[in-house]
Each structure stands twice: as structure tokens, then as C-alpha cells.
Scaffold this motif. Sequence first.
Motif, PDB file in Angstrom:
ATOM      1  N   TYR A   9       0.842  -1.207   0.000  1.00 32.25           N
ATOM      2  CA  TYR A   9       0.000   0.000   0.000  1.00 32.25           C
ATOM      3  C   TYR A   9       0.868   1.245   0.000  1.00 32.25           C
ATOM      4  O   TYR A   9       0.607   2.222  -0.697  1.00 32.25           O
ATOM      5  N   GLY A  10       1.931   1.192   0.809  1.00 31.57           N
ATOM      6  CA  GLY A  10       2.796   2.358   0.957  1.00 31.57           C
ATOM      7  C   GLY A  10       3.591   2.651  -0.298  1.00 31.57           C
ATOM      8  O   GLY A  10       3.590   3.777  -0.799  1.00 31.57           O
ATOM      9  N   THR A  11       4.237   1.620  -0.859  1.00 33.51           N
ATOM     10  CA  THR A  11       5.138   1.906  -1.980  1.00 33.51           C
ATOM     11  C   THR A  11       4.362   2.299  -3.238  1.00 33.51           C
ATOM     12  O   THR A  11       4.825   3.138  -4.001  1.00 33.51           O
TER      13      THR A  11
ATOM     14  N   THR B  26       1.621   3.933  -3.271  1.00 33.21           N
ATOM     15  CA  THR B  26       1.235   5.323  -3.019  1.00 33.21           C
ATOM     16  C   THR B  26       2.403   6.254  -3.307  1.00 33.21           C
ATOM     17  O   THR B  26       2.251   7.274  -3.990  1.00 33.21           O
TER      18      THR B  26
END
Lengths: 181, 455
Positions: free
Chosen positions: B20-22, B24
Motif C-alpha cells: 500500500y505504501g510503496t 502510493t
Amino acid sequence: MNTSDNNELYGLLAEFPGPEPLVQATAQVYAAGYRRLDAYAPMPVEGLAEAMNFRRTSMPLIVLIGGIIGGLSGYLLQYWVAVIEYPVNVGGRPLHSWPAFIPITFETTILLGTFAGVFGMLALNGLPRPHHPLFGVAQFKRASRDGFFLCVETSDRKFSLDQTRDLLTAAGAIEVIDVPR
Amino acid sequence: MAEHDNKTTAADLLHGDYTYGTVTDKISAVVLSGRTPRSWYVGFAIAFALVMLLLWAVTYLFVRGVGIWGIDIPVAWGFAIVNFVWWIGIGHAGTLISAILLLLRQEWRTSINRFAEAMTLFAVACAGMFPLLHLGRPEYFYYLIPYPATTGVWPQFRSPLMWDFFAVSTYATVSVLFWYVGLIPDMATLRDRATGRFAQITYGILSMGWRGSARHWLRYQRAYLILAGLATPLVVSVHSIVSLDFAVSIVPGWHSTIFPPYFVAGAIYSGFAMVLTIAIPLRKVYSLQDLVTIRHLDNMAKVMLASGMVVAYGYIMETFIAWYSGNIFEQYMMYNRMFGPYGWCYWLLIACNIAIPQLLWFRAMRRSVPALFILALVINVGMWLERFVIVVVSLHRDHLPSSWGMYYPTVWDWATLLGSLGLFAALLFVFIRLLPMISIFEMRELVEEKQEQAP
């Protein structure tokens, strides 16, 4: 239950490691009798709103009403202009030539339906709302990236700082944070 | 050949190990990191120069009037109308991808829908400009709006031109709203990730205070789905109504019942060609090959092939009906289209729209990025020629041989066309720089799905 402590707090914010733990924790906290709670996720999570027993929205009805108003006003505008206000006689053809009015009626139906959908969604969600107590929590920035949160508000009748904190921890929270007002 | 052709999995649509983080970070970095590639500056400079050309051409038009164009009687509808129909058609692919593919649960739309919708807006902006320029007295365009004027005159609602006005303005408004609603959660992401005060405040205002509440998401998704349901018939209606501008008249070559479906298919065809024209350089420059995969290009090529075949059916039917009707004017129109003074346009259009795109039947062609790019350009040209043939070639020889004439575009016609391409490109460049070109929250959903599907 409201102590002076609770008056300075908006609620307790618990972070969970992923979408599924968040859904389970939300269902658990809801089952424990809490009602003033909300879950926050960076994307729509299946079953999350349902875990808070929030299933029905009035979106379809709002759009339907918007569409009906749009269609009626589009048609009536054309009828009034073509038949009453500014009749143009073209070789004796009927003034109320309804098939020719359909395209514009269709377009105004879609237009007003869309307005109702967009502005209805924003109004029901209470947006725009530039500030919210949750934005005061540094960790909450991750709610739009990879953070999954559950917030129990102090206004809940069952809210008690210690018990609620324990419940959230027991439900699998990585961290429980105080949210100032 | 078709071993993994059957079911598209999330892994086909998202390569690499994204979380989810990367995912984004990857998409928001294009906007926020501040490191703009050199090719962006070069591209924007060229586009901006063309916008200046457009302003020059339009200013001169306002000073001198439409006489600077090649239009005359009998060909009173020239490049302005050709360009209008072409641009509005291009816009249709954006709505098709964002709305119709959403309703059909085609997940591969996720990484292309945002810039396809942006493309729709900019194409509609370019399109909307042309009828106004074509008016001759553009300052009176507001006569089309039904309002209680002191003159007591009201618009004629039985005219396809009025339908067109309502259809295009509704389409533009609905497209903007649909696009903006899709952007709200991503604006919140940019707000939370921006480091500069100005960016935080700007994206903060645009995000309307979105905070990702589960209740909000539920209403959001319902609303988005309903909007998609409204946009779907809308997009079909817009090009149908544009085609009625022609079909309701009695000009041979225009007066035809096949026009609405045939225009809609042509719109999808040219729109997908334009999406590919934009997507291929974009994924290369910003290294988005993991997000906009070969699978996406392949799928778009298939849609293009299918809509191209519908267009081919339209051409065949037009020709057949011209012969079968026994109407001498229709028959002559078709003969003139093929072997008259503009015959080369017709054969070039058949080559660009029907013959060359048959290469898309080959999997190797659909998966070869340079080949696909060239094919997309060829189809863009072919679809512009189609509109030229419909508008100009039909008009230049109609019922009365005594009123036949030729149309030769002037340098101002070309300058306006080139300028509109520049405007379109410049708007796209600005969009890429300032807003996330891929829907970030939908990519996070794809990450979740990929994790679920993983064994």
C-alpha cells in the motif's frame, strides 16, 4: 461516564495492521455495544461499514429524485417555450412535438441526477470539512497511505478511557492513541 | 498461444512487489518529488508554442471573421466541424474506460482510468471551442442558452444543434464532476504526503477534508457506481446527438439512420487510439511499466480492434445502402467519395481505419509497444480523415450540380487544428505535473486483491 479527562479528548484512535484485522476489530467493538465509532482506511474495505451495521445509504433515492426533477424541468421548459411562450408554426406541424424534446429531456435528467449524486454524497458525508480532530494526530496522516484505524469517540455512552483502551488493545491494536479535541 | 489469455489476475495488472505504501509513494512522487524529467519540459515547450499558434489563429479569426478559412458555399462546414467531431469522439474513450468498464467489472481499467478521464476533459474542451469559433459571431453563442431575454426570442428546441449544445455541455459538466469525485481520496493522499505549506493547503482544500471514514467510503462507492451508470448512457447519447446534426439534414451522405451507432463506435475507436498514444510515452518516461502493463496495452488494442470492426461494418453498410436504395443522389455521393476529386482521402481513410489495423489480430503486434504506438497514430489520422470525408466530401457535391464546388483548407485552418493539438497536449502536461495520473486508492485496492489471490 464523562469525566473531565474525556472532555479534552475526541476519542481513542487504534491502529491495526491491515484491512482484515480492522474489520474484525470493528465488529468486535461494535458487538461490545459501542455505537459512536468510525473506521478509517486508505481505500474502500469490503465489510468495514457493515461491521458497524452501516449498510444502507440514501444515495440511490437522492439520485433518483435529482433525475426526476431534471427530466421534468427539461421537458416542461421545452413544452412551455415551444407551445406557450414562443410558438413557431412550421407548416402546421404540432407545437407539442414531443419526440423532438426527448434528447434534451434525457440530457437534463442525467445532468441533475449527477448533481444530486455528487453533492448529495458530499452533503451526507459532511464534506467539505477542512478540519477534524483526527487531523491533529500525527500518525493519522498514514490513513491516506497504508494506515488502518478505528476511532471510538468519547461521546459514546459506554466510553471509558481505561476499559475502551483495553478493549481496543485486546482487539489487536498495534497502538492506541489519544485524540485531543 | 492462449495459455494465460483467459483470466486476468491482479498479478497481470500489477507487476513488482508493491505494498500500500510503496504504490502510493510511486504515484504521488511524480507530483510531489519536484524532479520533473527533461522530456516534460521539452514536450511542454512544444505544446505551449502550439497554444500560442492557436491564440494567434483565433485572434486573427476574431478580427477578420471566418472568411480566413477555406469555407464557402457549398462547403460551409469545414475544418471547424471536422475537428469538433474528431475531438469529441476522442473524449469518449475516457468515459468508456472509467464508467462502462467499471460497470462491467473490468479491473484493468484501474491504472488507466484517471488519465483517460483527464484526456476526456481536455478533448471536450478542444471540441467545445470549435463550434463557437465556427459561429462567425462567437460573442453571441449565449443565444443557445434558454433564458428570458428582453428580445422575447427563445431557442428552437427541435433543432439538433440545440440538442448538441445540451449534450456537449452536459457531457463536459458530468465528466468534470466524475473526474473530481474520483480525485477526492487521492487529493487527501497528496495533502498528507506534501511537505510544502502551499501544496498542503491547496491539496487540502481540493480534498475537502476527506479522511477515509468507512461510512464515507460506502457512500462514495455507491455514488461513484451510480454516476458511472449515468455516464454510460450519456456517452452513448453524446455522439449519437452529434451524428444527428448530420443525419437530420437531407444532404446525401449525411441523411442516414446508421449514423448514431456508427459515430459512437468511431468515437470509441479514435478514443482508444488516443489513450494509447498518450499511455505509451507516459509509462516509458515515468517508468510506470509495472502499473500500466503490456496486459493493459493488449486489452486496449483488443477494444480498438473490436470497435474498428464496427466502424468497418458502418462503411460497408453506407456503401451497400447507397447502391441498394436506388437513389441516384446517394449513389453519386458514394461514387464521388471513392473516385471524385477527394477520392484519395477516402482510400487513405480505408487504409488507416480498416486495412492497417487488421494487424491487431496478431498477438505479437498487440504486445509490441512501438508497433502499437504507430498503429494508434495511424488510427488517429484515419478517424480525422473519416470526419473530413463525411463533412466536406458530402457537402461539396450535393443535389444540384450547378452549386458544386471545392474546399481547400487555408493556413489558418491548419493553424487552428495544430493549435488545438497543442492545447490538448499542454493541458495534459500540466495535469501530469499537478495531479496523480493514476488513481492511487484504486491501486491500493489492487494491491489488496493481489495479496488475497497470492497462494
